[in-house]
Design an enzyme around this catalytic site. Structure first.
Site, short mmCIF file in Angstrom:
data_model
loop_
_atom_site.label_atom_id
_atom_site.label_comp_id
_atom_site.label_asym_id
_atom_site.label_seq_id
_atom_site.Cartn_x
_atom_site.Cartn_y
_atom_site.Cartn_z
N GLU A 79 0.59 13.73 -7.88
CA GLU A 79 0.30 12.99 -6.67
C GLU A 79 0.53 13.84 -5.42
O GLU A 79 1.49 14.58 -5.33
CB GLU A 79 1.17 11.73 -6.59
N ARG A 89 -0.16 -5.79 -6.97
CA ARG A 89 -1.20 -6.61 -7.59
C ARG A 89 -0.63 -7.53 -8.65
O ARG A 89 -1.26 -8.54 -9.03
CB ARG A 89 -2.30 -5.72 -8.19
N CYS A 142 5.74 2.62 -8.28
CA CYS A 142 5.61 4.08 -8.35
C CYS A 142 5.52 4.68 -6.95
O CYS A 142 6.23 5.63 -6.60
CB CYS A 142 4.38 4.47 -9.15
N HIS A 164 1.83 10.95 -12.37
CA HIS A 164 1.45 9.82 -13.20
C HIS A 164 1.00 10.29 -14.57
O HIS A 164 0.35 11.35 -14.70
CB HIS A 164 0.33 9.02 -12.54
#
Length: 218
Positions: A79, A89, A142, A164
């Site tokens: 990342e 979500r 995360c 990830h």
């Protein structure tokens, strides 16, 4: 040299999380000149950053690589940036689902990784591991941990960032909907182990360069 490797507990009704399975497998793993310590973080917005801060305080690492699960990813995703927002979500493991809430009120909009992300990806690929630079760590726990990590280490000589990982085959086999990419655990462990070796070599090189005097008198 001390390397802190973090992973998350399972979430979303899963019984496994590759980030913790990989971190746990590498806990205490010998690297030349380094000690690897793995810490599990809760997948709970209210608890993740305090647990991270406790690990940073306890282990005072020189390198931190935080790991997370990302269903749908097909490689080791390094990342680039963490953003100052929590926009879940799904609920976390405590049932909380913050929407459009800052990770740290009044904090910067974003923090960049302090890992050498492109050379890390290149090194992983050269070693036979599919890898890429990702431009988003999402807006779930995360990203919260990635942002909190970079915020906690501002101004300190610590290389830190987030990676990830794909699903494990056991997860993908039972995932609802279309099939998703997965990597077996031993391959994920080998990939992250190689990532740590690359980061350690880069860190040692930067320290060696800093110890060399130079410059001119005029």
């Amino acid at each position: 040299m001390r390397i802190l490797l973090t992973g998350f507990e399972p979430f979303g009704g899963q019984s496994l999380n590759p980030s913790w399975e990989v971190a746990r497998a590498l806990h205490g793993h010998p690297l030349p000149g380094a000690q690897v310590v793995a810490v599990q973080l809760p997948c709970v917005f209210a608890q993740a950053l305090p647990a991270l801060q406790q690990a940073l305080t306890q282990h005072t690492p020189d390198i931190v690589l935080a790991l997370g699960q990302a269903e749908g990813r097909c490689d080791l995703s390094v990342e680039r940036v963490a953003i100052n927002v929590m926009d879940a979500r799904i609920p976390d493991n405590a049932g909380a689902q913050p929407i459009d809430v800052p990770v740290i009120a009044g904090g910067p909009a974003a923090y960049f990784s302090t890992l050498p992300i492109k050379s890390l990806v290149a090194g992983l690929r050269a070693s036979g591991f599919p890898a890429s630079v990702s431009q988003t760590a999402g807006t779930f726990v995360c990203n919260q941990v990635f942002y909190g990590l970079q915020h906690a280490l501002v101004g300190l000589d610590v290389h830190s960032g987030f990676m990830h990982l794909p699903l494990l085959p056991e997860q993908a086999a039972h995932w609802p909907g279309p099939s998703l990419p997965s990597w077996p655990l031993d391959l994920q462990v080998a990939g992250v182990q190689q990532a740590l070796a690359l980061l350690l070599a880069q860190r040692q090189l930067s320290l060696a360069d800093a110890a060399i005097g130079g410059g001119t008198l005029n």
